[in-house]
Design a protein around this motif. Structure first.
Motif, short mmCIF file in Angstrom:
data_model
loop_
_atom_site.label_atom_id
_atom_site.label_comp_id
_atom_site.label_asym_id
_atom_site.label_seq_id
_atom_site.Cartn_x
_atom_site.Cartn_y
_atom_site.Cartn_z
N PRO A 37 33.34 49.53 43.32
CA PRO A 37 34.20 49.09 42.22
C PRO A 37 33.39 48.29 41.19
N GLU A 38 33.78 48.39 39.94
CA GLU A 38 33.06 47.73 38.86
C GLU A 38 33.02 46.22 39.09
N GLY A 39 31.81 45.65 38.98
CA GLY A 39 31.65 44.20 39.12
C GLY A 39 31.56 43.70 40.54
N VAL A 40 31.58 44.63 41.51
CA VAL A 40 31.55 44.26 42.94
C VAL A 40 30.17 44.55 43.52
N SER A 41 29.60 43.60 44.25
CA SER A 41 28.27 43.77 44.85
C SER A 41 28.41 44.13 46.32
N TRP A 42 27.31 44.59 46.90
CA TRP A 42 27.33 44.93 48.32
C TRP A 42 27.57 43.70 49.18
N ASN A 43 27.02 42.56 48.77
CA ASN A 43 27.26 41.32 49.53
C ASN A 43 28.74 40.99 49.59
N GLN A 44 29.46 41.27 48.49
CA GLN A 44 30.90 41.02 48.48
C GLN A 44 31.65 42.00 49.38
N ILE A 45 31.19 43.25 49.43
CA ILE A 45 31.77 44.23 50.35
C ILE A 45 31.58 43.76 51.79
N TYR A 46 30.38 43.24 52.10
CA TYR A 46 30.12 42.74 53.45
C TYR A 46 31.04 41.56 53.78
N GLY A 47 31.25 40.68 52.80
CA GLY A 47 32.14 39.54 53.02
C GLY A 47 33.57 39.98 53.31
N VAL A 48 34.04 40.96 52.55
CA VAL A 48 35.38 41.51 52.76
C VAL A 48 35.46 42.21 54.11
N LEU B 59 39.81 33.75 63.66
CA LEU B 59 39.19 32.50 63.18
C LEU B 59 37.72 32.72 62.86
N LEU B 60 36.98 33.40 63.75
CA LEU B 60 35.56 33.67 63.52
C LEU B 60 35.37 34.55 62.28
N SER B 61 36.18 35.60 62.17
CA SER B 61 36.07 36.50 61.02
C SER B 61 36.35 35.76 59.71
N ALA B 62 37.35 34.88 59.73
CA ALA B 62 37.69 34.11 58.53
C ALA B 62 36.55 33.18 58.14
N LEU B 63 36.00 32.46 59.10
CA LEU B 63 34.92 31.51 58.82
C LEU B 63 33.66 32.22 58.31
N ILE B 64 33.26 33.29 59.00
CA ILE B 64 32.05 34.03 58.58
C ILE B 64 32.26 34.66 57.21
N GLY B 65 33.43 35.29 57.01
CA GLY B 65 33.71 35.96 55.73
C GLY B 65 33.73 34.99 54.56
N MET B 66 34.39 33.84 54.74
CA MET B 66 34.47 32.85 53.66
C MET B 66 33.10 32.23 53.38
N LEU B 67 32.35 31.94 54.43
CA LEU B 67 31.01 31.37 54.26
C LEU B 67 30.10 32.37 53.55
N TRP B 68 30.16 33.63 53.97
CA TRP B 68 29.34 34.68 53.35
C TRP B 68 29.66 34.82 51.87
N LEU B 69 30.94 34.95 51.55
CA LEU B 69 31.34 35.13 50.15
C LEU B 69 31.05 33.87 49.33
N GLY B 70 31.22 32.71 49.94
CA GLY B 70 30.95 31.46 49.22
C GLY B 70 29.48 31.33 48.85
N LEU B 71 28.59 31.80 49.75
CA LEU B 71 27.15 31.67 49.50
C LEU B 71 26.60 32.77 48.59
N THR B 72 27.24 33.95 48.59
CA THR B 72 26.68 35.08 47.85
C THR B 72 27.37 35.36 46.52
N SER B 73 28.52 34.72 46.27
CA SER B 73 29.25 34.96 45.02
C SER B 73 29.07 33.79 44.06
N LYS B 74 28.72 34.11 42.83
CA LYS B 74 28.53 33.07 41.82
C LYS B 74 29.87 32.71 41.19
N LYS B 75 29.95 31.46 40.67
CA LYS B 75 31.16 31.03 39.98
C LYS B 75 31.27 31.77 38.67
#
Length: 437
Positions: free
Chosen positions: A373-384, A421-437
């Motif tokens: 999808p436009e504007g979406v990176s692979w790191n964001q796909i991994y987070g999702v 809980l694990l999936s939520a924590l890992i996913g949020m941490l991953w997206l938080g670290l790899t997605s820019k504001k």
């Protein structure tokens, strides 16, 4: 006239409702866990499992526990809304063309096959647990979108749309799994009667019947009750009823624009007395005509989805969590977590979902069948892909169907909560670290 801004508005509204619904789910889960592990545990069990409600009418006996009615009644309404969402997405949304649908559908397929495989491997030496293979296949869209919404502008709207389409395709897969694999005995006479009622509803759709009351009466009195007695889970009835709801407007877009313009011109020409705050009789009639025109410009499917989606997000799912998440932990939580059922569910939801969604998405893009999808990176796909491991509502629902033994159900629910809980924590941490504001 372009529908893009309108569609974006609808998607944003849907995501916001799921986000707030996810928060209510969390609150209901915490309440259920505290209630079930306090000195009031007996009252928790009595309210949801021992207290009977219902009606008896002739040969029809519909008396059961609140827990049963929530899982077979309220959840049938939830699946009805899921069916409306699936039909809407197939007809004019993210699943309406192969170009749009190929990536989320492939991701959903990968996110179902690998979790089931991981679970089967984990319990391979324990055949009595194998029936739980469907538990880690599901994604809880309310929880996942709720957490994704918390990241705000860090993640693009297209990523939220991708997760929504993936979860809806996932829901369709879960419905098929329940219908095909978690139905033990079937009364074909009841199914035949349900099929007859569905046929009447389909004919009515093509004949132009648009009154939702008609579909509600035939759907409840015919299809849903027949499924209750058929042996096939009643939630499937909800999806099938949804597919018969009309999805066509009574008036075309161009006619609507022309007629609304004519009515507005009539309204402007009729000027009321400057001293009066009342409208003229003709203006009142014009407003009434506009209201009728607006009704004809809506589809029954979208009106129902618009009306019922908040009900499922803010009431049905939190009540489901309150009645199902109350796992009584009597000091053996470690034993429950290292049980093969729990290990299979945790491996399936945390690892299976991530690997399945990521791998199948990569393959679709590599072979140029689909594109990111436009504007979406692979790191964001991994987070999702990690967030999709939040199985919660659907996984708990399937666990009740998969196991008869109450202890197996309790172990499964502990595994589901830990995996989510694990999936939520890992996913949020991953997206938080790899997605820019």
């Amino acid at each position: 006239m372009s529908n893009k801004p309108l569609n974006s508005f609808k998607i944003s509204r849907f995501i916001n409702e799921e986000a707030y619904g996810g928060i209510m789910l969390i609150i209901a889960t915490i309440i259920a866990l505290i209630w079930a592990n306090s000195s009031f545990y007996d009252s928790y069990h009595y309210v949801w499992h021992d207290y009977k409600v219902g009606l008896v009418w002739g040969e029809i006996d519909l008396v059961a526990s609140l827990h049963h009615w929530i899982n077979d009644g309220l959840m049938a309404l939830f699946f009805f809304v899921v069916g409306l969402e699936i039909k809407r997405e197939v007809m004019g949304g993210e699943l309406s063309s192969m170009k749009k649908a190929s990536l989320p559908i492939a991701a959903a397929v990968g996110g179902m096959l690998l979790p089931a495989t991981f679970y089967a491997i984990a319990v391979i030496n324990y055949p009595e647990y194998i029936n739980g293979w469907g538990i880690p296949m599901a994604t809880d869209i309310a929880f996942a979108l709720g957490l994704l919404a918390m990241l705000g502008s860090r993640v693009p709207l297209n990523l939220k749309i991708f997760l929504t389409a993936l979860a809806i395709a996932d829901d369709l897969g879960a419905v098929l799994v329940i219908a095909v694999f978690y139905t033990e005995s079937i009364d074909y006479n009841e199914l035949l009667y349900a099929g007859l009622c569905l046929t009447i509803m389909i004919i009515a759709n093509f004949a132009g019947v648009r009154r939702t009351v008609f579909y509600a009466i035939i759907g409840f009195a015919g299809v849903w009750i027949a499924f209750i007695y058929s042996g096939v889970h009643a939630t499937i009835a909800g999806v099938l009823i949804a597919l018969t709801i009309p999805a066509r407007t009574k008036i075309s877009e161009s006619d609507y624009i022309d007629k609304i313009s004519q009515h507005l011109n009539k309204f402007k020409l009729e000027k009321p007395d400057e001293k009066s705050t009342l409208l003229t009789k003709k203006q009142v009639h014009v407003i009434s005509d506009i209201e009728d025109l607006n009704k004809n410009a809506h589809t029954p499917l979208q009106k129902l989805e618009h009306a019922l989606h908040p009900v499922t997000a803010y009431f049905i799912l939190p009540v489901f969590a309150l009645s199902n998440a109350g796992v009584h932990i009597d000091g053996k939580v470690i034993d429950m977590l290292i049980h093969p059922i729990s290990i299979g569910i945790i491996c399936g939801l945390v690892l299976g979902k991530f690997i399945g969604i990521s791998l199948f998405s990569r393959l679709m893009v590599k072979f140029k069948i689909a594109s990111l999808p436009e504007g979406v990176s692979w790191n964001q796909i991994y987070g999702v892909a990690f967030l999709a491991g939040i199985g919660f509502t659907m996984s708990m629902f399937i666990s009740d169907l998969a196991f008869k033994d109450e202890s197996f159900k309790q172990i499964a629910k502990v595994g589901i909560m830990m995996a989510s809980l694990l999936s939520a924590l890992i996913g949020m941490l991953w997206l938080g670290l790899t997605s820019k504001k």
